[in-house]
Motif scaffolding. Structure first.
Motif, PDB file in Angstrom:
ATOM      1  N   GLY A 337       9.339  11.899 -15.174  1.00 42.48           N
ATOM      2  CA  GLY A 337       9.934  10.793 -14.427  1.00 42.48           C
ATOM      3  C   GLY A 337      10.084   9.544 -15.274  1.00 42.48           C
ATOM      4  N   TYR A 338      11.142   8.773 -15.024  1.00 41.84           N
ATOM      5  CA  TYR A 338      11.426   7.532 -15.737  1.00 41.84           C
ATOM      6  C   TYR A 338      11.785   6.429 -14.742  1.00 41.84           C
ATOM      7  N   ALA A 339      11.779   5.174 -15.214  1.00 39.09           N
ATOM      8  CA  ALA A 339      12.233   4.014 -14.441  1.00 39.09           C
ATOM      9  C   ALA A 339      12.994   3.095 -15.388  1.00 39.09           C
ATOM     10  N   ASP A 340      13.932   2.290 -14.832  1.00 39.79           N
ATOM     11  CA  ASP A 340      14.697   1.403 -15.709  1.00 39.79           C
ATOM     12  C   ASP A 340      13.875   0.172 -16.085  1.00 39.79           C
ATOM     13  N   ARG A 341      14.111  -0.310 -17.283  1.00 35.74           N
ATOM     14  CA  ARG A 341      13.276  -1.351 -17.879  1.00 35.74           C
ATOM     15  C   ARG A 341      13.538  -2.747 -17.308  1.00 35.74           C
ATOM     16  N   ASN A 349       6.488   0.244 -12.821  1.00 38.27           N
ATOM     17  CA  ASN A 349       7.438   1.293 -13.180  1.00 38.27           C
ATOM     18  C   ASN A 349       6.741   2.597 -13.517  1.00 38.27           C
ATOM     19  N   MET A 350       5.522   2.501 -14.087  1.00 39.16           N
ATOM     20  CA  MET A 350       4.783   3.737 -14.357  1.00 39.16           C
ATOM     21  C   MET A 350       4.479   4.473 -13.057  1.00 39.16           C
ATOM     22  N   GLY A 351       4.032   3.729 -12.039  1.00 39.21           N
ATOM     23  CA  GLY A 351       3.767   4.354 -10.746  1.00 39.21           C
ATOM     24  C   GLY A 351       5.030   4.869 -10.097  1.00 39.21           C
ATOM     25  N   LEU A 352       6.150   4.117 -10.237  1.00 35.49           N
ATOM     26  CA  LEU A 352       7.412   4.546  -9.631  1.00 35.49           C
ATOM     27  C   LEU A 352       7.915   5.832 -10.268  1.00 35.49           C
ATOM     28  N   SER A 353       7.815   5.938 -11.600  1.00 31.26           N
ATOM     29  CA  SER A 353       8.271   7.167 -12.264  1.00 31.26           C
ATOM     30  C   SER A 353       7.407   8.361 -11.864  1.00 31.26           C
ATOM     31  N   ARG A 354       6.098   8.118 -11.639  1.00 25.45           N
ATOM     32  CA  ARG A 354       5.235   9.219 -11.195  1.00 25.45           C
ATOM     33  C   ARG A 354       5.605   9.649  -9.773  1.00 25.45           C
ATOM     34  N   ARG A 355       5.935   8.687  -8.892  1.00 27.27           N
ATOM     35  CA  ARG A 355       6.329   9.049  -7.527  1.00 27.27           C
ATOM     36  C   ARG A 355       7.636   9.837  -7.525  1.00 27.27           C
ATOM     37  N   ARG A 356       8.549   9.498  -8.420  1.00 28.93           N
ATOM     38  CA  ARG A 356       9.800  10.250  -8.508  1.00 28.93           C
ATOM     39  C   ARG A 356       9.547  11.689  -8.954  1.00 28.93           C
ATOM     40  N   ALA A 357       8.710  11.848  -9.983  1.00 36.16           N
ATOM     41  CA  ALA A 357       8.384  13.205 -10.433  1.00 36.16           C
ATOM     42  C   ALA A 357       7.643  13.974  -9.344  1.00 36.16           C
ATOM     43  N   PRO A 372       3.124  26.300  -7.851  1.00 39.81           N
ATOM     44  CA  PRO A 372       2.710  25.023  -8.464  1.00 39.81           C
ATOM     45  C   PRO A 372       2.128  25.176  -9.866  1.00 39.81           C
ATOM     46  N   ASP A 373       1.550  26.348 -10.180  1.00 39.30           N
ATOM     47  CA  ASP A 373       0.961  26.552 -11.507  1.00 39.30           C
ATOM     48  C   ASP A 373       2.016  26.545 -12.610  1.00 39.30           C
ATOM     49  N   ARG A 374       3.282  26.703 -12.238  1.00 36.94           N
ATOM     50  CA  ARG A 374       4.353  26.726 -13.241  1.00 36.94           C
ATOM     51  C   ARG A 374       4.934  25.328 -13.497  1.00 36.94           C
ATOM     52  N   LEU A 375       4.434  24.329 -12.798  1.00 42.01           N
ATOM     53  CA  LEU A 375       4.991  22.976 -12.893  1.00 42.01           C
ATOM     54  C   LEU A 375       3.933  21.983 -13.366  1.00 42.01           C
ATOM     55  N   THR A 376       4.356  21.031 -14.175  1.00 38.75           N
ATOM     56  CA  THR A 376       3.501  19.901 -14.549  1.00 38.75           C
ATOM     57  C   THR A 376       4.296  18.613 -14.341  1.00 38.75           C
ATOM     58  N   ILE A 377       3.582  17.528 -14.075  1.00 39.68           N
ATOM     59  CA  ILE A 377       4.200  16.230 -13.829  1.00 39.68           C
ATOM     60  C   ILE A 377       3.871  15.293 -14.987  1.00 39.68           C
ATOM     61  N   GLN A 378       4.883  14.592 -15.458  1.00 40.48           N
ATOM     62  CA  GLN A 378       4.709  13.631 -16.555  1.00 40.48           C
ATOM     63  C   GLN A 378       5.439  12.340 -16.200  1.00 40.48           C
ATOM     64  N   ALA A 379       4.741  11.184 -16.239  1.00 36.90           N
ATOM     65  CA  ALA A 379       5.328   9.884 -15.911  1.00 36.90           C
ATOM     66  C   ALA A 379       5.489   9.069 -17.192  1.00 36.90           C
ATOM     67  N   GLU A 380       6.713   8.668 -17.503  1.00 40.88           N
ATOM     68  CA  GLU A 380       6.995   7.879 -18.700  1.00 40.88           C
ATOM     69  C   GLU A 380       7.222   6.400 -18.380  1.00 40.88           C
ATOM     70  N   GLU A 388      21.103   4.894 -23.064  1.00 44.48           N
ATOM     71  CA  GLU A 388      21.422   3.530 -23.483  1.00 44.48           C
ATOM     72  C   GLU A 388      21.834   2.664 -22.298  1.00 44.48           C
ATOM     73  N   VAL A 389      22.542   3.256 -21.333  1.00 48.30           N
ATOM     74  CA  VAL A 389      22.917   2.504 -20.122  1.00 48.30           C
ATOM     75  C   VAL A 389      21.695   2.452 -19.230  1.00 48.30           C
ATOM     76  N   ASN A 390      21.180   1.234 -18.988  1.00 49.65           N
ATOM     77  CA  ASN A 390      19.869   1.091 -18.353  1.00 49.65           C
ATOM     78  C   ASN A 390      19.807   1.725 -16.974  1.00 49.65           C
ATOM     79  N   ASN A 391      20.896   1.570 -16.163  1.00 49.79           N
ATOM     80  CA  ASN A 391      20.869   2.075 -14.789  1.00 49.79           C
ATOM     81  C   ASN A 391      20.713   3.587 -14.727  1.00 49.79           C
ATOM     82  N   TRP A 392      21.035   4.308 -15.838  1.00 50.08           N
ATOM     83  CA  TRP A 392      20.906   5.761 -15.828  1.00 50.08           C
ATOM     84  C   TRP A 392      19.450   6.197 -15.948  1.00 50.08           C
ATOM     85  N   ASN A 393      18.546   5.283 -16.266  1.00 49.14           N
ATOM     86  CA  ASN A 393      17.164   5.648 -16.534  1.00 49.14           C
ATOM     87  C   ASN A 393      16.301   5.731 -15.282  1.00 49.14           C
ATOM     88  N   ARG A 394      16.908   5.603 -14.087  1.00 53.54           N
ATOM     89  CA  ARG A 394      16.178   5.878 -12.841  1.00 53.54           C
ATOM     90  C   ARG A 394      16.313   7.372 -12.577  1.00 53.54           C
TER      91      ARG A 394
END
Length: 402
Positions: A337-341, A349-357, A372-380, A388-394
């Motif tokens: 998961g990501y969030a725009d800067r 934003n770290m919490g928001l990206s984790r909620r999205r993932a 569920p054992d086949r999936l892992t969650i990573q928050a960036e 490069e286009v900031n709005n795409w990073n949501r």
């Protein structure tokens, strides 16, 4: 034995080569994916839940227009001091709300006598920034005119001399009054710096006939207030903007990739059909194990501003990942998961990206039955921006887990 395998494969290639060459020379007609370009290209503005909170402090005068005349039999109003405190928020460059408190003494004449009382009131005001609406959004504009309307409540007490003609339930003259006014007014705002404005404001509050504890003559009592003071905006006025057309280049590029892949697939299918016409090939006695690489994960899930809810449009991408995982049961997937800067703090934003993932994880496991054992969650968060286009990073991106 390996030599036999190589010889057999070479024979198949020799037999199929003319057919493949013929298929490659054929013209393959591919229906291209249409590109949606009818998108409104006007710049749109928004504020976050942390932007544009303000507090106002002011003072001035009020003039009640109520029943009664002076000793000369003339209607007029007497000025008295008024104090004002308010706080609120602009939830767009055009509209805002404010909870405003005002109060002070009241003075008026009745049949030649001088009356006075004290009052305090609260109003919920809805404000319109006329200049931003008509002249374009500008958070640094020096002068603005802001009309507003409001609903509220007012309490009046300490009438002197004790009088009035309104009785309570015990048949005695009332000594205070509660009223629910409707008000309207206009504010002139002057920018002093990024955080502080000076304002001058006029408001007319309209009450029932019992505002001053008298009920005759005028059917509606009116109190006019004139205030001046200062507005402090926490963090300064701040409006964010985006243009939907910023996505068109990205969408066109993806459609071109899809069209290229469809063309390559059609050409390969024609070559395969021509090759199958040359079968059977000599039987292969022994063949070496072929390692099949899993298909690349190209789907992503995009989110709106400050949201972790998967839209109906993006749900198809979650479905595609689920189908891919069912077709590749030995592959595990990392949900990143990501969030725009440009919006929110790094911690938020770290919490928001984790909620999205987590939202994608829950949909894959609960709706599509992925283990569920086949999936892992990573928050960036917003520290890393894949586009490069900031709005795409949501966005949530899928990676094959090692």
């Amino acid at each position: 034995m390996k030599k036999n395998v190589l010889f057999t494969a070479a024979a198949c290639v020799a037999l199929m080569a003319p057919a493949v060459a013929s298929a490659q020379n054929e013209t393959v007609v591919v229906e291209e994916t249409a590109v949606l370009t009818e998108v409104p290209c006007n710049t749109r503005y928004y504020v976050t839940k942390h932007d544009n909170w303000f507090i106002q402090l002011g003072a001035g005068f009020d003039a009640p227009f109520v029943e009664g005349v002076d000793s000369k039999g003339e209607h007029h109003s007497s000025l008295s001091l008024n104090y004002n405190l308010g706080f609120g928020k602009w939830f767009s460059p055009y509209m805002g709300w404010r909870l405003s408190f005002n109060g002070g003494p009241l003075h008026w004449h009745n049949n030649g006598d001088f009356y006075k009382a004290k009052y305090v009131g609260a109003n919920l005001d809805f404000m319109w920034d006329m200049f931003n609406s008509l002249g374009g959004v500008n958070e640094n504009r020096v002068f603005s005119i802001i009309p507003f309307v409001g609903l509220g409540g007012t309490f009046v007490w300490d009438f002197k001399p004790n009088g009035g003609n309104i009785l309570n339930e015990h048949g005695r003259k009332k000594v205070n009054s509660w009223t629910l006014p409707v008000s309207a007014g206009i504010q002139a705002r002057f920018r002093l710096c990024k955080y502080v404005d000076f304002f001058a404001e006029a408001r007319a509050s309209m009450y029932g006939d019992n505002f001053n504890n008298l009920a005759y003559d005028r059917p509606v009592d009116v109190n006019v207030t004139l205030n001046g003071g200062f507005t402090i905006t926490f963090g300064g006025r701040k409006y964010h903007s985006y243009n939907p057309c910023d996505y068109l280049g990205y969408i066109d590029n993806l459609n071109n990739q899809v069209n290229d892949l469809r063309g390559a697939l059609a050409t390969t299918a024609a070559a395969l059909a021509a090759a199958e016409a040359q079968l059977p090939c000599p039987e292969v006695v022994e063949q070496e194990a072929v390692v099949v690489e899993p298909a690349p994960l190209m789907a992503t899930v995009r989110f709106t501003l400050d949201s972790s809810r998967i839209s109906n449009q993006e749900m198809v991408n979650v479905y595609n990942i689920a189908e891919w995982m069912k077709a590749n049961p030995d592959q595990n997937v990392a949900i990143v998961g990501y969030a725009d800067r440009d919006t929110g703090t790094s911690t938020y934003n770290m919490g928001l990206s984790r909620r999205r993932a987590q939202a994608v994880y829950d949909t894959l496991t609960n709706t599509y039955g992925i283990n569920p054992d086949r999936l892992t969650i990573q928050a960036e968060g917003s520290e890393e921006q894949p586009y490069e286009v900031n709005n795409w990073n949501r966005i949530v991106i899928f990676n094959v887990a090692q």
